[in-house]
Design an enzyme around this catalytic site. Structure first.
Site, PDB file in Angstrom:
ATOM      1  N   THR A   1      39.334  44.758  42.323  1.00 49.80           N
ATOM      2  CA  THR A   1      39.051  43.367  42.667  1.00 49.80           C
ATOM      3  C   THR A   1      38.910  42.595  41.361  1.00 49.80           C
ATOM      4  OG1 THR A   1      37.914  44.072  44.677  1.00 49.80           O
ATOM      5  CG2 THR A   1      37.517  41.823  43.933  1.00 49.80           C
TER       6      THR A   1
ATOM      7  N   LYS B   1      29.837  39.219  40.433  1.00 44.68           N
ATOM      8  CA  LYS B   1      31.113  39.076  39.722  1.00 44.68           C
ATOM      9  C   LYS B   1      32.182  38.500  40.632  1.00 44.68           C
ATOM     10  CE  LYS B   1      33.825  42.381  39.893  1.00 44.68           C
ATOM     11  NZ  LYS B   1      35.009  42.841  40.703  1.00 44.68           N
TER      12      LYS B   1
ATOM     13  N   LYS C   1      41.688  38.928  48.701  1.00 42.61           N
ATOM     14  CA  LYS C   1      40.559  39.864  48.579  1.00 42.61           C
ATOM     15  C   LYS C   1      39.276  39.144  48.181  1.00 42.61           C
ATOM     16  CE  LYS C   1      38.067  43.548  47.626  1.00 42.61           C
ATOM     17  NZ  LYS C   1      37.313  44.255  48.679  1.00 42.61           N
TER      18      LYS C   1
END
Length: 297
Positions: A94, A239, A170
């Site tokens: 990711t 994040k 995503k």
């Protein structure tokens, strides 16, 4: 097929194991070599470097964040320097949209192929080969990858010929998961303070209006206050929310809820909860309601 697999954390171990079970020849690499031992015991080869793992037709990376992927791919002795012409890098990490665009350009310049294939699912889904793969890349490159995706997941969604689009999808999904965690945490804190059993409440929700896996999985963790071991650490959730906000700013799409989630996750991390599962975001609602537990938040 000859496959290299780089990154044997909570997700990567299961994914590499399922590629082995599907009959592929898999060479694994991890900065901490001990994580490769179990896979070697099941037939994998252990590489001593990224370059050694890159001696393959396809190399998967499943790493924690942009700096790790950038180092492994663009650094000295990395994939761009080591992959043979025509070989394919499948990035399942990711990562930011911007880095995915850079990786695509770098691989193209080196006459290599690049596919973005991040996945939805927690470590237990990786082990059971029930991940959902979101894939993007040139059709001629993607088609040979589809059997590999079938080996690690239950369904593959091809969303674009532009790899970075898969990363955006995503990130948007993780934004929605964080939204579920925050809202369920607040709702559970509300009813629990009134004396309603937390587990019964989540059972009511997931048996009626909200039967989706995200509500079932995270609702259960929140009800049980089961935040360790982390399936997905809160610091990584922070994040991802930062990355989705960066993508939204680039596209000029306001995401006010994502801004709230960034601050909530930052609070959790700043108060010692960074290594807890990101469902521990719910501990902030408990704290604010005066019903908190012993967890750091």
């Amino acid at each position: 097929m000859e496959i290299g697999f780089i990154g044997l954390g909570n997700m990567g171990r299961g994914m590499a194991a399922n590629l082995l079970r599907a009959g592929h020849r898999v060479t694994v690499y991890n900065r901490s070599p001990g994580k490769a031992e179990a896979l070697v015991g099941h037939g994998a080869n252990a590489a001593g470097s990224v370059a050694e793992a890159a001696d393959a037709d396809v190399v998967f990376t499943m790493l924690a964040d942009d700096p790790a992927v950038e180092d492994v791919t663009l650094g000295a002795g990395g994939l761009v320097a080591s992959l043979r012409p025509g070989a394919t890098h499948v990035s399942s990490s990711t990562i930011s949209v911007a880095l995915s665009e850079r990786l695509a350009a770098a691989h193209t310049a080196a006459d290599q192929d690049y596919v973005a294939a991040p996945v939805f699912g927690r470590p237990e889904a990786a082990a059971a080969a029930t991940l959902f793969v979101v894939a993007a890349g040139a059709r001629r490159v993607l088609e040979p990858m589809l059997p590999l995706f079938e080996a690690i997941g239950r369904r593959t969604f091809v969303v674009s010929e532009q790899p970075h689009t898969a990363n955006l999808v995503k990130l948007s999904g993780n934004f929605l998961i964080a939204s579920v965690i925050e809202s369920v945490g607040e709702a559970v804190a509300l009813v629990a303070k009134a004396g309603v059993d937390r587990s019964q409440y989540v059972d009511i929700l997931t048996s009626t209006l909200f039967s989706a896996p995200a509500y079932q999985t995270y609702g259960g963790l929140i009800a049980r206050r089961e935040f360790e071991p982390a399936g997905f650490a809160a610091r990584l959730g922070l994040k991802d929310i930062r990355l989705v906000l960066a993508a939204a700013e680039q596209l000029q799409v306001p995401l006010p809820v994502a801004s709230l989630l960034r601050d909530r996750l930052l609070t959790l991390v700043a108060t010692g909860g960074g290594e807890l599962d990101w469902s521990a975001l719910a501990t902030l609602a408990d704290r604010d309601a005066g019903t908190g537990s012993d967890h750091p938040a």
